[in-house]
Scaffold this active site. Sequence first.
Site, short mmCIF file in Angstrom:
data_model
loop_
_atom_site.label_atom_id
_atom_site.label_comp_id
_atom_site.label_asym_id
_atom_site.label_seq_id
_atom_site.Cartn_x
_atom_site.Cartn_y
_atom_site.Cartn_z
N LYS A 1 0.79 -1.02 -0.44
CA LYS A 1 0.15 0.47 -0.06
C LYS A 1 1.04 1.45 0.10
O LYS A 1 0.35 2.39 -0.98
CB LYS A 1 -1.29 0.08 1.31
CG LYS A 1 -0.32 -0.25 2.32
CD LYS A 1 0.33 1.27 3.14
CE LYS A 1 0.74 1.06 4.95
NZ LYS A 1 0.36 2.24 5.00
N THR B 1 -4.19 5.10 3.33
CA THR B 1 -2.17 5.97 3.01
C THR B 1 -2.35 6.20 1.73
O THR B 1 -1.76 7.22 1.46
CB THR B 1 -1.57 4.80 3.12
OG1 THR B 1 -1.85 3.87 4.54
CG2 THR B 1 -0.01 4.53 3.17
#
Length: 336
Positions: free
Chosen positions: A193, A250
């Site tokens: 991520k 994120t």
Amino acid sequence: MSVQRVTVLGAGSWGTTFAKVLADAGRDVTLWARRAEVADEIRTQHTNSSYLPGVRLPERLTATSDAATALEAADAVVFAVPSQKLRENLAAWRDLLPADAILVSLAKGVELGTLKRMSEVISDITGVEPGDVVVVSGPNLAKEIAQQQPAAAVLACADHDRAVAIQQASFNSYFRPYTNTDVVGCELGGACKNVIALSCGMAAGLGYGTNTMATLITRGLAEMARLGAALGADPLTFAGLAGVGDLVATCSSPLSRNRTFGERIGRGETMEQARAAQGGQVAEGVTSCRSIRELARRLDVDMPITDAMYRVCHEGVDPGTVGAELLGRRQKHEWS
């Protein structure tokens, strides 16, 4: 398993925040800081202004810069150092670790060179079984959790009892941890991520909007799932907190160091300028894109966004150029 005394090794943003979570859950927590002045501030003023300005830390959270003192009689030990520094630090801590302590990893990444996940690095150095390490993942932006905004996380361990012990030790009024036995999937989600967040930041820096972000997030999720499948992860993990949950947080938040770093590159800053603007905090995706790309190539897994981020960060290719190349790839079925 009962966990009352916890040591957190690493007093950065997430290490300090997770120590606060544990203390707010009623645990006695000792935080190890590399710099003596940081430990002194935490111990005497109950703040960590270097990483969490404006946040008051609990009275039952103490700190030291001496690892032996920090680790004495700990029921659980939490590793909260950057992924590429974990092996080096573990070598120094190995002989100090209490024999029966549950080992917990906050680090998110794939190690350069060995291409090992963080639980595997911990196993290498400490000799514990990889399945005995508890991995923490999920949408866990440190500043929001430190401010006691509601959040959830995944605690993954093949030994479910160990995951439950850390779940009980960290559950409080604002932090809700879930357990999972898919360590591989949770660790890959946490590592990948950061790379996708770089791409979203670059897209924002180039002036692109929500459609572009959604495209990168979902195609990034497809890359993560393909890599996970090649390594035996549970596909459902990538639909959960350690997968899409962590990815959305994120990629979307200005609190994300990886997204912010990517945005600076997208606006035309150099790698050196973007690093300087980070104030010494690590954007893990810059390193992880290299190790994840190599792992994908070893397994013959197609990860075009990861490859694009590697080319920008390590070969100096312009973000706009790799964006056009991604759009111009051959047409295909969505799930092929």
